[in-house]
Design a protein around this motif. Structure first.
Motif, PDB file in Angstrom:
ATOM      1  N   LEU A  66      73.132  46.003-120.367  1.00 46.50           N
ATOM      2  CA  LEU A  66      72.322  46.450-119.232  1.00 46.50           C
ATOM      3  C   LEU A  66      73.038  47.441-118.330  1.00 46.50           C
ATOM      4  CD1 LEU A  66      70.574  43.114-118.214  1.00 46.50           C
ATOM      5  CD2 LEU A  66      69.704  44.949-119.622  1.00 46.50           C
ATOM      6  N   PHE A  76      69.196  39.134-111.040  1.00 46.72           N
ATOM      7  CA  PHE A  76      67.767  39.053-111.332  1.00 46.72           C
ATOM      8  C   PHE A  76      67.428  39.839-112.592  1.00 46.72           C
ATOM      9  CE2 PHE A  76      67.717  38.631-106.570  1.00 46.72           C
ATOM     10  CZ  PHE A  76      67.526  37.258-106.589  1.00 46.72           C
ATOM     11  N   TYR A  77      68.124  40.963-112.763  1.00 45.31           N
ATOM     12  CA  TYR A  77      67.860  41.741-113.974  1.00 45.31           C
ATOM     13  C   TYR A  77      68.299  40.981-115.211  1.00 45.31           C
ATOM     14  CZ  TYR A  77      66.854  45.592-110.833  1.00 45.31           C
ATOM     15  OH  TYR A  77      66.303  46.365-109.865  1.00 45.31           O
ATOM     16  N   TYR A  79      68.412  37.813-115.481  1.00 48.94           N
ATOM     17  CA  TYR A  79      67.401  36.757-115.631  1.00 48.94           C
ATOM     18  C   TYR A  79      66.196  37.300-116.390  1.00 48.94           C
ATOM     19  CZ  TYR A  79      64.224  32.974-114.191  1.00 48.94           C
ATOM     20  OH  TYR A  79      63.351  31.930-114.157  1.00 48.94           O
ATOM     21  N   SER A  80      65.692  38.452-115.945  1.00 44.89           N
ATOM     22  CA  SER A  80      64.467  38.926-116.595  1.00 44.89           C
ATOM     23  C   SER A  80      64.759  39.417-118.007  1.00 44.89           C
ATOM     24  CB  SER A  80      63.758  39.983-115.747  1.00 44.89           C
ATOM     25  OG  SER A  80      64.459  41.183-115.732  1.00 44.89           O
ATOM     26  N   PHE A  81      65.993  39.866-118.232  1.00 44.02           N
ATOM     27  CA  PHE A  81      66.369  40.237-119.597  1.00 44.02           C
ATOM     28  C   PHE A  81      66.283  39.021-120.517  1.00 44.02           C
ATOM     29  CE2 PHE A  81      69.896  40.421-122.693  1.00 44.02           C
ATOM     30  CZ  PHE A  81      69.486  41.510-123.432  1.00 44.02           C
ATOM     31  N   MET A  83      64.668  36.254-119.957  1.00 44.71           N
ATOM     32  CA  MET A  83      63.282  35.787-120.019  1.00 44.71           C
ATOM     33  C   MET A  83      62.497  36.631-121.030  1.00 44.71           C
ATOM     34  SD  MET A  83      60.776  35.125-116.847  1.00 44.71           S
ATOM     35  CE  MET A  83      59.045  34.823-117.051  1.00 44.71           C
ATOM     36  N   GLY A  84      62.766  37.936-121.026  1.00 46.98           N
ATOM     37  CA  GLY A  84      62.105  38.813-121.990  1.00 46.98           C
ATOM     38  C   GLY A  84      62.400  38.393-123.416  1.00 46.98           C
ATOM     39  N   ILE A  85      63.695  38.164-123.705  1.00 43.92           N
ATOM     40  CA  ILE A  85      64.031  37.766-125.080  1.00 43.92           C
ATOM     41  C   ILE A  85      63.381  36.426-125.415  1.00 43.92           C
ATOM     42  CG2 ILE A  85      65.886  37.263-126.706  1.00 43.92           C
ATOM     43  CD1 ILE A  85      67.684  38.988-125.180  1.00 43.92           C
ATOM     44  N   MET A  87      60.658  35.170-124.276  1.00 45.86           N
ATOM     45  CA  MET A  87      59.213  35.315-124.504  1.00 45.86           C
ATOM     46  C   MET A  87      58.931  35.995-125.829  1.00 45.86           C
ATOM     47  SD  MET A  87      57.776  36.255-120.753  1.00 45.86           S
ATOM     48  CE  MET A  87      56.032  36.157-121.095  1.00 45.86           C
TER      49      MET A  87
END
Ligand code: HEM
Ligand code: SF4
Ligand code: SF4
Lengths: 111, 381, 178
Positions: A66, A76-77, A79-81, A83-85, A87
């Motif tokens: 990243l 937070f980024y 985290y969302s990274f 979460m993306g994987i 999902m």
């Protein structure tokens, strides 16, 4: 179910769980040493010797993939990274199972 | 019979979809949800936008810079850097907009290349063009709201573009700025346009869908997860940030272009404003004319056999183009209702023929009695 | 080749898999001469009544073919006929129609090969079934009387041993001729 389906679903489930494991860690600010973890987790991190794992994941994701090490919102980024994987893994798992009832041939139910 | 699918673009599209089916199967083939994809991103935009709206303050005031300054730029900064996950929501809102444009383009290419764009689909096409323009303009107003350097240049460029228009230019400029110059009122107007037009999209979509029965507007959950996941990962991979707070006294000159929404500003910067408007207007007109370029025979609409129709309304439920209306049966009929075909909506698909158990509706160029005798002939010799 | 007693009618959407090059002059598949083809503007136009009519006039099987589910050119036609066939949407097939003698395929334009192989195996599979009562007798006479259909259930299991999947690669073979 075909063996390939089971293997793919297995991989998907493991990836999904693995990533959800790192999500709260990202929210904590990606600590890498035991004393940076909140109370009860401190002991766990030391006894399981997870420090090294966290250190290398942090290195790879924050600085490697990243490149957000200078961003104040980097946790937070991350985290969302994750979460993306998670999902995407979940979706692949669902698709692999769900694609079995896509039909190119319909056999009529007997009456 | 007319040859089908001879166009190389159509063939290519069908091959691509066939290939996608091999991997994803028809159930998860994104091409089969071409219209549902932008619709899904619209919902994402509404939800993330709601969160941003809760904290956004539409003013440009920076007179109180020494005290706790509150204006559009600082409120966006607050959302990004103080609210937990605010940066992620802001990023999702930005990239969902880009994704919506991208998926609309895919949608348009698919309906065009697979020959689904003309005749009885004309209302969908024309309302689609309006929707596209609205989406682009909404996206641009989003960029004004941040109120950084870029917002200021974009606002000024838009004003000079309006100025270049004869007659309506002046009023448009006043409407746009909500006055004669940039003030606090300007930003509340931008916010109003941004949100108001977004809800206006729902009206546009209603027109887009009104001629279709059961439009496919939701992809299967697994596809939704992937779409959200892609957004999350792009947000993490390319975090967004505001530029410096806009200062009305300064004259910023260059800015980063978001190629999904801001390409018109690239055009403005690179051609005379008159030419810019000409290109935009001619481009839009051409887009609207595409459906009229195809040379295709007119559709022969389905016809109801008046004395056979029992008014069961199965055909009207199943017609994919909402072309059959059930009207009260004429006086003296044994039945209450009678099916009537709205010819301009009919595609000539024959789904109503398949729906009717009484042989009461027919395609004039392919009577079901003829089909049945063709079947019998094939079997019997 | 025409010694096979199977007569299969394909009711197909003209936008589904491309059979133009695979048909002979009489509307039969070159490679599987038992199978004849009737084209529709959309598979949604196929009436369950038509399937019944085909069976009554002597067809031993019917293949319904539309585009891939999700890809109907007219949006929903293939979903409609699919639901009608499995009984989820009126009008449905009569109870008397032998469900084993009807299959449906959902194939996209380039999937001609898939169609032909499915057609072959369907013909072979039909040969394994006990012959339907009204199927062969009225094959030369116009549509059988309606009550005959009811006796379809009490099929006299004759020649279940027949194998018919040996369809010779057509060297310009003219199917069943006229
Ligand atoms: C806000 C953007 C848009 C959304 C959310 C949207 C959504 C949809 C949806 C859900 C359908 C129904 C698909 C189906 O159920 O078969 C559809 C159909 C259609 N759209 Fe759009 N659309 C958008 C923009 C456009 C644009 C820009 C165009 C063309 C210029 C367009 C042209 C069409 C056409 C011609 C159809 C009819 C397709 C058919 O009958 O099979 N749309 N759209
Ligand atoms: S399905 Fe047939 S009988 Fe029923 S309303 Fe339509 S035309 Fe009339
Ligand atoms: S042919 Fe029938 S089902 Fe198809 S669009 Fe026309 S009225 Fe509707």
């Amino acid at each position: 179910m075909k063996p390939i389906t089971i293997i793919l679903v297995g991989i998907a489930v493991l990836t999904c769980l693995g990533c959800t494991f790192f999500m709260p860690w990202a929210e904590l600010g990606l600590p890498t040493t035991a004393q940076d973890f909140p109370g009860p987790l401190k002991g766990l991190v030391t006894s399981l010797g997870l420090g090294g794992l966290f250190e290398s994941v942090r290195q790879q994701v924050v600085n490697g993939i990243l490149k957000v090490e200078h961003d104040p919102n980097f946790n937070f980024y991350v985290y969302s990274f994750f979460m993306g994987i998670a999902m995407i893994a979940a979706a692949i798992g669902i698709c692999v199972v769900g694609r079995e009832d896509a039909e190119e041939k319909t056999v009529l139910p007997s009456k | 019979m007319q040859k089908l699918y001879t166009d190389p673009l159509t063939k290519g599209m069908l091959l691509l979809e066939d290939w996608t089916n091999k991997i994803a199967t028809s159930k998860y083939n994104p091409f089969y949800y071409h219209g549902a994809l932008p619709q899904f991103f619209l919902w994402v935009l509404f939800l993330t936008g709601l969160l941003l709206f809760a904290y956004y303050i539409p003013t440009i005031d920076n007179a109180y810079a020494s005290e706790k300054l509150i204006n559009a730029w600082t409120s966006v900064d607050y959302i990004t850097n103080t609210i937990p996950f605010g940066a992620v929501f802001r990023g999702m809102h930005r990239y969902a907009g880009d994704a919506m444009v991208l998926t609309i383009v895919l949608h348009v290419l698919r309906v065009w290349f697979t020959d689904r764009y003309r005749q009885y689909r004309i209302v969908q096409w024309l309302s689609g063009v309006v929707l596209l323009l609205m989406v682009l303009f909404i996206g641009q107003t989003g960029y004004y709201l941040v109120w950084d350097d870029r917002s200021l240049i974009l606002t000024r460029m838009t004003v000079s573009a309006f100025d270049a228009l004869p007659l309506i230019g002046g009023p448009l400029k006043t409407w746009f700025l909500n006055g004669e110059e940039i003030t606090n009122l300007t930003l509340s107007n931008f916010l109003f346009i941004h949100i108001g037009l977004s809800f206006g999209l729902l009206f546009g979509l209603w027109i887009h869908y009104v001629r279709m029965q059961r439009p496919v507007i939701t992809p299967p959950p697994a596809i939704n997860y992937i779409l959200v996941a892609i957004l999350l990962m792009v947000v993490a991979w390319m975090p967004i940030a505001s530029g410096n707070m806009a200062q009305l006294t300064q004259q910023p000159t260059s800015f980063e272009i978001d190629w999904f929404f801001l390409w018109p500003y690239w055009m403005m910067a690179n051609m005379p404003l008159g030419a810019y408007w000409l290109v935009l207007i001619v481009g839009t007109v051409l887009l609207c004319l595409i459906p009229y370029t195809a040379k295709t025979p007119p559709v022969e609409a389905a016809e109801v056999v008046l004395n056979k129709c029992t008014g069961c309304s199965l055909c009207s439920k199943d017609c994919p183009y909402n072309a059959i209306e059930m009207v009260p049966a004429p006086a003296g009929s044994r039945f209450k209702l009678l099916a009537t075909v709205k010819e301009f909506r009919c595609s000539g698909c024959g789904v109503c023929v398949g729906a009717c158990a009484f042989d009461a509706i027919d395609l004039p160029n392919l009577l079901d009695t003829d089909v049945t005798s063709q079947i019998k002939a094939l079997v019997q010799n | 080749m025409a010694d096979s007693k199977q007569k299969v009618v394909t009711l197909i959407c003209e936008r589904s898999c491309d059979l133009d090059a695979s048909l002979d002059a009489t509307g039969h598949l070159k490679e599987v001469s038992e199978v004849s083809v009737v084209k529709f503007p959309c598979s949604g136009m196929i009436q369950p009544l038509m399937i019944e009519a085909a069976m009554k006039s002597g067809a031993t099987g019917v293949i319904v073919t539309g585009c891939q589910i999700g890809d109907c050119y007219f949006r929903e036609g293939n979903r409609m006929i699919r639901e009608r066939l499995i009984g989820d949407r009126p009008p449905g097939l009569k109870k008397t129609v032998d469900r084993k003698r009807v299959i449906a395929l959902w194939l996209s334009r380039p999937q001609t090969g898939r169609f032909i192989s499915e057609a072959k195996s369907f013909v072979a599979q039909l040969a394994q079934l006990p012959a339907p009562a009204p199927a062969l007798a009225p094959a030369t006479a116009p549509a059988a009387a309606k009550p005959a259909a009811a006796s379809a259930k009490t099929a006299e299991a004759k020649k279940p041993e027949k194998k018919s999947e040996s369809t010779p690669e057509s060297g310009g073979a003219n199917g069943e001729g006229k």
